[in-house]
Design a protein around this motif. Structure first.
Motif, short mmCIF file in Angstrom:
data_model
loop_
_atom_site.label_atom_id
_atom_site.label_comp_id
_atom_site.label_asym_id
_atom_site.label_seq_id
_atom_site.Cartn_x
_atom_site.Cartn_y
_atom_site.Cartn_z
N VAL A 56 -8.85 8.65 15.07
CA VAL A 56 -8.68 7.95 13.71
C VAL A 56 -7.40 6.98 13.93
O VAL A 56 -6.39 7.32 14.53
CB VAL A 56 -8.44 9.10 12.49
CG1 VAL A 56 -8.35 8.04 11.13
CG2 VAL A 56 -9.61 9.82 12.62
N ARG A 57 -7.56 5.62 13.48
CA ARG A 57 -6.35 4.75 13.64
C ARG A 57 -5.92 4.62 12.05
O ARG A 57 -6.77 4.82 11.18
CB ARG A 57 -7.21 3.28 14.12
CG ARG A 57 -7.62 3.50 15.61
CD ARG A 57 -6.40 3.48 16.58
NE ARG A 57 -5.32 2.74 16.26
CZ ARG A 57 -5.50 1.49 16.83
NH1 ARG A 57 -6.22 1.15 17.93
NH2 ARG A 57 -4.30 0.65 16.85
N VAL A 58 -4.84 4.09 11.91
CA VAL A 58 -4.29 4.09 10.81
C VAL A 58 -3.61 2.70 10.49
O VAL A 58 -3.11 1.98 11.22
CB VAL A 58 -3.12 4.97 10.44
CG1 VAL A 58 -2.30 4.76 9.12
CG2 VAL A 58 -3.46 6.41 10.43
N ALA A 59 -4.00 2.22 9.49
CA ALA A 59 -3.64 0.68 8.86
C ALA A 59 -3.15 0.63 7.56
O ALA A 59 -3.32 1.40 6.77
CB ALA A 59 -4.63 -0.24 9.11
N PHE A 60 -2.15 -0.32 7.13
CA PHE A 60 -1.52 -0.40 5.94
C PHE A 60 -1.90 -1.87 5.17
O PHE A 60 -1.80 -2.89 6.11
CB PHE A 60 -0.21 -0.13 5.95
CG PHE A 60 0.34 1.35 6.47
CD1 PHE A 60 0.08 2.28 5.54
CD2 PHE A 60 0.57 1.43 7.83
CE1 PHE A 60 0.52 3.54 6.22
CE2 PHE A 60 0.74 2.88 8.26
CZ PHE A 60 0.72 3.82 7.29
N ASP A 116 -0.06 -3.06 2.73
CA ASP A 116 1.42 -3.60 2.28
C ASP A 116 2.80 -2.87 2.56
O ASP A 116 2.55 -1.75 3.42
CB ASP A 116 1.24 -3.49 0.77
CG ASP A 116 2.09 -4.53 0.01
OD1 ASP A 116 2.95 -5.13 0.56
OD2 ASP A 116 2.23 -4.18 -1.27
N VAL A 117 3.90 -3.51 2.56
CA VAL A 117 5.02 -2.87 2.98
C VAL A 117 5.53 -2.81 4.41
O VAL A 117 6.15 -3.24 5.01
CB VAL A 117 5.27 -1.53 2.35
CG1 VAL A 117 6.68 -0.90 2.52
CG2 VAL A 117 5.08 -1.47 0.84
N LEU A 118 4.34 -2.21 5.26
CA LEU A 118 4.64 -2.16 6.72
C LEU A 118 3.08 -2.15 7.47
O LEU A 118 2.10 -2.29 6.89
CB LEU A 118 5.30 -0.54 6.96
CG LEU A 118 4.21 0.81 6.94
CD1 LEU A 118 5.00 1.88 7.85
CD2 LEU A 118 4.07 0.88 5.23
N GLY A 119 3.18 -2.42 8.64
CA GLY A 119 2.03 -2.45 9.55
C GLY A 119 1.67 -1.37 10.49
O GLY A 119 2.39 -0.34 10.25
N PRO A 120 0.84 -1.26 11.13
CA PRO A 120 -0.23 -2.61 11.23
C PRO A 120 -1.35 -2.63 10.34
O PRO A 120 -1.53 -1.79 9.47
CB PRO A 120 -1.03 -2.26 12.69
CG PRO A 120 -1.00 -0.78 12.71
CD PRO A 120 0.16 -0.24 12.10
N VAL A 139 -5.38 -3.93 13.43
CA VAL A 139 -5.94 -2.63 14.16
C VAL A 139 -7.36 -3.10 14.54
O VAL A 139 -7.62 -2.61 15.68
CB VAL A 139 -6.06 -1.51 12.97
CG1 VAL A 139 -6.85 -0.45 13.84
CG2 VAL A 139 -4.64 -0.90 12.89
N LEU A 140 -8.07 -3.59 13.88
CA LEU A 140 -9.53 -3.94 14.35
C LEU A 140 -9.42 -4.77 15.49
O LEU A 140 -10.47 -4.77 16.43
CB LEU A 140 -10.09 -4.88 13.12
CG LEU A 140 -10.74 -3.86 11.94
CD1 LEU A 140 -11.14 -4.94 10.82
CD2 LEU A 140 -11.64 -2.88 12.44
N SER A 141 -8.35 -5.66 15.90
CA SER A 141 -8.36 -6.63 17.06
C SER A 141 -8.30 -5.79 18.17
O SER A 141 -8.45 -6.15 19.49
CB SER A 141 -7.07 -7.46 16.88
OG SER A 141 -5.86 -7.03 16.86
N GLU A 142 -7.82 -4.47 18.09
CA GLU A 142 -7.59 -3.51 19.05
C GLU A 142 -8.62 -2.33 19.43
O GLU A 142 -8.74 -1.85 20.23
CB GLU A 142 -6.31 -2.92 19.02
CG GLU A 142 -5.17 -3.42 18.86
CD GLU A 142 -3.72 -2.80 18.42
OE1 GLU A 142 -3.90 -1.68 18.12
OE2 GLU A 142 -2.64 -3.55 18.51
N VAL A 143 -9.75 -2.61 18.46
CA VAL A 143 -10.80 -1.68 18.48
C VAL A 143 -12.11 -2.18 19.11
O VAL A 143 -12.43 -3.05 18.64
CB VAL A 143 -11.11 -1.15 17.04
CG1 VAL A 143 -12.38 -0.17 16.96
CG2 VAL A 143 -9.95 -0.32 16.50
#
Length: 230
Positions: free
Chosen positions: A36-40, A42-46, A51-55
């Protein structure tokens, strides 16, 4: 064929405990469905687009939001559109859902709620009417479990505030008022609830097994739909 990757998308917070809660939830989900990858948003990244660019291969984005407001309906789809990819599917927001109401009830009991106590459902708040409607659905789910009317109060943006909702319950003659935190993780909004005048404030939902099961079930359904059209 490459199996779809799950990307859990949260709002983002400056609270280390809040970020840790999202990370723990992702870890629990990964035990059920794989990486599982995590993305945000607002406030912080990625960000989701980063994230999709790395999947490699298809992906399913799961908004870890408790209502379908602007971030869910606009921000996340825009991030997907930026990638130009057609092999990405966005699920419904995490909430509302009857499974979440069960977690809210468990948190209420742990905070000292007793049958007959008045309950205020405290949500973050939004200017989006769709998000506010989702909060009402969440209150209805909880109402069915506690057996008494559940009022809604907001920590920001919308009205009534949590303090106003608690005061209204007192005005109706409530002997005890307990706040159910319709929040995923600790942070600024949950800290504010302690000053709302309630007899007790429940903890946020947190990284709960029931939430992990819910995310996993949503992912499996959308992953199957995504792969079946290829």
């Amino acid at each position: 064929m490459t199996d779809p990757t799950l990307v859990l998308v949260a709002h983002g917070t400056r609270s280390a405990v809040g970020v840790g809660t999202v990370a723990r939830l992702a870890e629990m989900v990964s035990e059920r469905v794989g990486p599982v990858r995590v993305a945000f948003v607002d406030v912080l990244g990625p960000t989701p687009s980063e994230v999709l660019s790395e999947v490699d291969g298809p992906a399913v984005l799961m908004p870890a939001f408790l209502a379908s407001g602007y971030h869910v309906r606009v921000d996340i789809p825009e991030h997907v559109a930026q990638t130009g990819r057609s092999d990405v599917r966005v699920t419904h927001a995490l909430g509302p859902d009857p499974a979440i109401a069960q977690v809210l009830l468990a948190r209420l009991r742990a905070a000292g709620w007793r049958p007959g106590d008045d309950v205020v459902l405290a949500a973050a708040g939004s200017s989006d009417p769709d998000a506010l409607a989702d909060v009402r659905v969440a209150a209805d789910h909880l109402e069915a479990l506690v057996g008494t009317p559940v009022e809604i109060g907001y920590a920001a943006t919308a009205s009534p505030t949590v303090a106003e909702a608690v005061a209204a319950a007192r005005g109706r003659g409530a002997r005890r008022v307990v706040v159910a935190a319709y929040l995923l993780a600790p942070g600024l909004f949950h800290t504010r609830l302690s000053g709302a005048g309630a007899d007790a404030v429940a903890e946020p939902l947190g990284a709960d097994d029931a939430l992990a099961d819910l995310v996993a079930a949503r992912f499996r359904a959308d992953a199957e739909a995504l792969t079946s059209r290829r």
